[in-house]
Design an enzyme around this catalytic site. Structure first.
Site, PDB file in Angstrom:
ATOM      1  N   HIS A  63      72.156  57.701  -9.936  1.00 60.59           N
ATOM      2  CA  HIS A  63      72.267  56.256 -10.162  1.00 60.59           C
ATOM      3  C   HIS A  63      70.900  55.587 -10.092  1.00 60.59           C
ATOM      4  CE1 HIS A  63      73.866  52.097  -8.856  1.00 60.59           C
ATOM      5  NE2 HIS A  63      74.149  52.246 -10.131  1.00 60.59           N
ATOM      6  N   HIS A  65      67.426  46.341 -13.146  1.00 60.94           N
ATOM      7  CA  HIS A  65      68.826  46.013 -12.873  1.00 60.94           C
ATOM      8  C   HIS A  65      69.126  44.529 -12.735  1.00 60.94           C
ATOM      9  CE1 HIS A  65      72.436  45.301 -10.433  1.00 60.94           C
ATOM     10  NE2 HIS A  65      72.930  46.279 -11.170  1.00 60.94           N
TER      11      HIS A  65
END
Ligand code: G3P
Ligand code: MG
Length: 241
Positions: free
Chosen positions: A9, A51
């Site tokens: 991730h 992100h």
């Protein structure tokens, strides 16, 4: 499509600063064969791997990513917030990340984040960049998004590349969406998965990806239900299973 059991991730986000080249190198050194990362656009419409909508949490910059030009972003420190050892890690461009992954010989799960004001622009730009760089003799990246409109653009621009819809909880119209968008995978928040939900998705031939799974026991349960891949901040821990 062939999915590994573990997808890193944002690279290996528990061990290195998320979505940086250092994070992808760390994941590869752990033996990870595919990494997930997030793509967003700068003010000058360059695709970068990042992100948050704002810069504060993971850089020493301020304000909105979408309002910062690439020239400003590449001068920021995206590593020092995580650990002083990583100080000076830049916010990477999508080009830099894809180039690194090719060198490392690992696969990509490109999460396309919708952009304001034109929500599909990230998909258009990211896919153009990736299609221009990714070698045709390697398995193509898995393109995923919470945005159905981005996945529709992905289908138009890269019809042969696999697509995955990211959801928190499986929506009631998931099967229609999967057919309309030609999906290969559904990426669910792991807490909302159950053996029944996994079996229902798999019956239609789709793969199930669970995020974000950071405990080995939970990963083993999910794999036992038939989940193909778990996205994890701690791929090294899950590899012990
Ligand atoms: O791709 C799965 C997961 O990364 C989606 O959520 O917020 O971590 O990008 P987020
Ligand atoms: Mg993501």
């Amino acid at each position: 499509m062939d999915l590994p059991r573990i997808i890193g991730h944002r690279g290996a986000a528990a061990t290195a600063p998320e979505n940086t080249l250092a994070s992808f190198r760390t994941a590869a050194a752990m033996g990870v064969t595919m990494v997930e990362f997030d793509v967003m656009l700068t003010r000058d419409d360059r695709a970068v791997v990042f992100h948050d909508e704002t810069l504060e949490r993971t850089t020493d910059g301020h304000g909105r990513l979408r309002e910062a030009p690439l020239a400003t972003l590449i001068g920021l420190d995206a590593g020092g917030w995580f650990e002083p050892n990583f100080a000076g890690e830049p916010v990477p461009t999508l080009e830099a990340v894809l180039g690194l992954l090719q060198g490392l010989g690992i696969g990509a799960n490109i999460e396309i984040k919708p952009t304001h004001p034109s929500d599909t622009r990230t998909a258009e730009i990211a896919i153009a960049v990736a299609a221009g760089l990714w070698p045709v003799d390697r398995p193509p990246p898995l393109l995923s998004s919470f945005s159905r409109r981005c996945l529709q653009v992905a289908e138009e621009l890269a019809p042969t590349w696999p697509r995955g819809l990211i959801v928190d909880r499986l929506p009631s119209d998931w099967h229609e969406a999967a057919q309309a968008l030609g999906l290969s995978t559904i990426h669910c928040l792991h807490r909302h998965l159950s053996p029944v939900v996994v079996a229902e998705i798999k019956r239609t031939g789709l793969g199930v990806v669970a995020w974000t799974v950071n405990e080995l026991e939970r990963a083993e349960t999910l794999w036992g239900w038939g989940v193909e891949a778990v996205i994890s901040d701690v791929p090294d821990v899950l590899q012990e299973g």
